[in-house]
Scaffold this motif. Sequence first.
Motif: not given
Length: 470
Positions: A54-76
Amino acid sequence: LWWGHRIPVWYCQDCGEVICETEAPHSCPKCGSTNLEQDPDVLDTWFSSGLWPFSTMCWPEKTDMLKTFYPTDVLVTGRDIIFFWVARMIFTALEFMDERPFKDVFIHGLVLDAQGRKMSKSLGNGVDPLEIIAQYGADTLRFMLVTGNTPGNDLRFQSERLEAARNFANKIWNASRFTLMNLSDYEEGKEAVEYDLADKWILHRLGETAAAVTANLDKYELGEAARAIYDFAWDEFCDWFVELAKNRLYNGTPVQRYTAQTVLVKVLSGTLELLHPFMPFLTEELWQYLPHEGETIMLAKYPEKSDYPDAPQDAEEMALIMDVIRALRNIRSEMGVQPGKKAEIVCITNADNAAVLEKGRAYILQLAHGESLQILTEGDAPEQAAAAHVKGIDLYMPLKGLIDFDKELARLKKELDACEQDFARLSAKLSNEGFLAKAPAEVVAKEKARLEEISVKKAALLARQVLLNG
């Protein structure tokens, strides 16, 4: 922060310079001031890495990017950092986001050296991927790593695997060149297609392959998905259908030529689209030269089974014809028939199989180098004919005019004499009680297996000698 290390940060209170050092600096490198203060909030590597989802998507700000891409589907990730990183990401996400960071974790093995050791600078056994890419290409390296192992298991890095992946890339390239060389007069929609048996078979198999690839990707069986594409592209499309299409391309009617072109384009395009996640550069390059819609293969629809005709009966009939062609080719190889010589072929079988063989008459004559083909429901075997049996079909190839009987008999006698000498020597050795008592068990087993192999070979040579003697 640097991966694997904790690097503190100091600020110069006089000029504002930011200083990143592993050890406390004595003075500011910019103004020389000793009025330095360490940042109290620098985190250690693994904890700060745990904030990554979540820190890569401007957290702790409640951004559109964070809302769209968190949580992700899979971690490799690799198996060696499950505790160090994956667990920390999960718990920090639950703490700060009150939601898990990803739905699935796909854990892969490590790439080891040829001796099974972990690559490290101290051992000097590392492999530079840039050097491998310069020699073999990025797609070859990717495909080798994907197909080299099963999920969770480590992979030993071996150059032989790279050679195999490069050969596959060359196979796709050559099949594409063949297709493009025969599209000079191709214009989509200019004729009505008339699919023959081979067309229905290959399109059906492409649909089945698309279904298998998707099912394996859904289960994260990446290696199995890649192998499904490999088997279809190499064994069925390149080795069989390309050859089957040549007669219609070069000697067929305009409709037959157009149909063959249409199927080649459709199958090659579908194969490249299935292969694209594994070999992105090669497939993009080739796809751009084929008739297509859209700007890039990356945006093309991924193939599905429903995109292609479902023809299980035609596929079953084509499989029988291919088995017959393989058997006839084996006869030619075993009997030493020159490739340029065309042979008479006789098939004796039941009425149902006879109807299937009649559909594949042109294929059999073309790919088995046949001069004539008799399909009978009853009759006797021709004289001095090599024989094979395939799924209720007796196949015969009369040898008169195909080989020099005297030369072949002389060669067989020489080979049979050598075989009998080896048989006698091994039989005597295995009858020796002293040898059986003293020799290790694995040596005795190896000699027995060799004797069995020679027995089979001897029986085959005798049968061929009887055949040639009439």
